[in-house]
Design a protein around this motif. Structure first.
Motif, PDB file in Angstrom:
ATOM      1  N   ARG A  42       0.979  -1.057  -0.180  1.00  6.06           N
ATOM      2  CA  ARG A  42       0.017  -0.110  -0.349  1.00  6.06           C
ATOM      3  C   ARG A  42       0.948   0.794  -0.066  1.00  6.06           C
ATOM      4  NH1 ARG A  42      -3.737  -1.469   5.276  1.00  6.06           N
ATOM      5  NH2 ARG A  42      -0.945  -2.067   6.092  1.00  6.06           N
ATOM      6  N   SER A  43       1.813   0.507   0.544  1.00  3.25           N
ATOM      7  CA  SER A  43       3.183   2.558   0.876  1.00  3.25           C
ATOM      8  C   SER A  43       3.900   2.835  -0.576  1.00  3.25           C
ATOM      9  CB  SER A  43       3.848   2.604   1.762  1.00  3.25           C
ATOM     10  OG  SER A  43       2.821   1.902   2.424  1.00  3.25           O
ATOM     11  N   GLU A  44       2.972   3.168  -1.545  1.00  2.00           N
ATOM     12  CA  GLU A  44       3.763   3.585  -2.551  1.00  2.00           C
ATOM     13  C   GLU A  44       5.078   4.574  -2.591  1.00  2.00           C
ATOM     14  OE1 GLU A  44       1.854   5.316  -7.433  1.00  2.00           O
ATOM     15  OE2 GLU A  44       0.725   6.031  -5.206  1.00  2.00           O
ATOM     16  N   ALA A  65       1.591   0.076  -6.500  1.00  2.00           N
ATOM     17  CA  ALA A  65       0.885   0.196  -5.317  1.00  2.00           C
ATOM     18  C   ALA A  65      -0.819  -1.035  -5.526  1.00  2.00           C
ATOM     19  CB  ALA A  65       1.220   1.814  -4.396  1.00  2.00           C
ATOM     20  N   ASP A  67      -4.513  -1.982  -2.601  1.00  2.67           N
ATOM     21  CA  ASP A  67      -4.546  -2.839  -0.856  1.00  2.67           C
ATOM     22  C   ASP A  67      -4.984  -4.070  -1.377  1.00  2.67           C
ATOM     23  OD1 ASP A  67      -5.726  -3.633   1.133  1.00  2.67           O
ATOM     24  OD2 ASP A  67      -6.462  -1.655   1.266  1.00  2.67           O
ATOM     25  N   THR A 117      -7.602  -8.034   4.569  1.00  2.00           N
ATOM     26  CA  THR A 117      -6.740  -8.102   4.673  1.00  2.00           C
ATOM     27  C   THR A 117      -5.950  -9.776   4.168  1.00  2.00           C
ATOM     28  OG1 THR A 117      -5.966  -5.581   5.056  1.00  2.00           O
ATOM     29  CG2 THR A 117      -4.505  -7.391   4.631  1.00  2.00           C
ATOM     30  N   TRP A 282      -4.373   1.041   6.473  1.00  2.00           N
ATOM     31  CA  TRP A 282      -3.405   1.801   5.403  1.00  2.00           C
ATOM     32  C   TRP A 282      -1.501   1.694   5.771  1.00  2.00           C
ATOM     33  CZ3 TRP A 282      -6.546   4.884   8.197  1.00  2.00           C
ATOM     34  CH2 TRP A 282      -6.569   5.400   9.032  1.00  2.00           C
ATOM     35  N   GLY A 283      -0.942   1.454   5.321  1.00  2.00           N
ATOM     36  CA  GLY A 283       0.372   1.509   5.144  1.00  2.00           C
ATOM     37  C   GLY A 283       0.863   2.355   6.357  1.00  2.00           C
TER      38      GLY A 283
END
Length: 335
Positions: A42-44, A65, A67, A117, A282-283
């Motif tokens: 998720r953490s672009e 990126a 989820d 997730t 979120w990351g």
């Protein structure tokens, strides 16, 4: 049905949850072994930095990126891998999150988000990967946990999600096998691993969430994953001590039920504060392979090494039987 898997250096590998922990170690190890790697997380911004680092070293790495709880995002990641590298040979479902809380104290929205997730992330990964692996074959690898084999107080919701992952993967293996689809389906079950999962977790127990001991280095898991990318495996437990815990819970359930809640008190360090926020939605705090709290984490596992070399295990077993038979014969002659 024979499933042929390519050497690692000739593979295109997709790794989800690749921005930290087991996923990051796996992506780096695969890239350094010569594979083409798509890192998904998720953490672009973190992915961009990690890819730039690996590309500077001369490795074939790209990132997308996404989820994993979003099926469309995972399908887009699969399509990007094909666009960047031409195909997919191995898909690794690794993304996961954790909650530390008694089940009665676990907020429903967090419980649902974790299943989105951990469980549906694996489902989405499999659904996205199978169409690309079906024609030419390949490996579909999912990281679960020893918690998929036993219940765990304080991490009960996490264990439930991993039980669901195990049931899904085992059934998928049967169905693909019955249909003659040349995909190797592997379940990886790590014991306690020195990753930032506790620091990233949602924690309702107070203090800082800790990794359940005994603790192993994430490189052991990465090596098991990449072994399964080139050798068809049904499942691999990483960490012999973790396997012993599972066997104890299965063979002595009443005693385990008495002892497990006591052991779970060690899952939280009351002297530290839990980092906020968690990575459920979120990351956060990505880019780290290890927690930084366990420099003595075990870097070897005789049990896992033996599991990855079944011929050696069989030879040792036959030798043991021969020795036992010889001793029995000698005793009968002397009687």
């Amino acid at each position: 049905m024979t499933i042929a898997l390519k050497p690692l250096k000739d593979q295109v590998i997709v790794v989800t949850g690749a921005s930290s922990g087991i996923g990051l170690v796996t992506a780096r190890t695969a890239a350094k072994a010569g594979a083409s790697v798509l890192m998904v997380a998720r953490s672009e911004d973190v992915l961009r930095d990690l890819v730039a680092e690996l590309q500077r070293e001369g490795h074939r790495v790209e990132a997308k990126a996404a989820d994993v709880g979003d099926a469309a995002g995972v399908e887009a990641a699969a399509a990007y891998a094909v666009q960047a590298f031409g195909r997919i040979d191995t898909w690794v479902n690794n993304a996961g999150v954790a909650i530390y809380a008694k089940l009665a104290d676990t907020p429903l929205d967090e419980h649902e988000r974790m299943f989105r997730t951990n469980y549906f992330g694996a489902v989405n990964g499999c659904q996205a990967a199978i169409p690309h692996l079906r024609e030419n074959g390949g490996a579909l690898i999912t990281v679960a946990s020893i918690a998929s084999d036993m219940s765990t107080p304080v991490m009960g919701a996490y264990a439930a999600s991993k039980h669901a992952v195990k049931a899904y993967v085992e059934t998928l293996r049967m169905e693909l096998g019955a249909a003659g689809v040349p995909i190797s389906v592997t379940l990886i079950k790590p014991a306690g691993i020195d990753t930032p999962i506790g620091q990233h977790a949602a924690n309702h127990e107070g203090g800082e969430a800790q990794i359940p001991p005994p603790i192993y280095d994430p490189q052991l898991v990465a090596d098991a994953i990449l072994d399964a990318a080139v050798h068809p495996r049904r499942e691999i437990t990483v960490g012999g001590a973790g396997r012993a815990q599972v066997l104890f819970s299965q063979h002595f359930p009443a005693l385990y039920e008495l002892l497990a809640p006591l052991a779970a008190k060690g899952f939280v360090d009351r002297k530290k504060d839990q980092p906020e926020p968690s990575n459920l939605k979120w990351g956060v705090r990505a880019g780290e392979e290890r927690s930084g709290e366990h420099p003595a984490a075990r870097r070897t596992s005789a049990y896992t090494a033996a599991a990855l070399h079944p011929k050696t295990v069989a030879a040792v077993g036959l030798a043991g039987l021969a020795i036992a038979g010889g001793l029995l014969f000698a005793r009968r002659r002397s009687a």
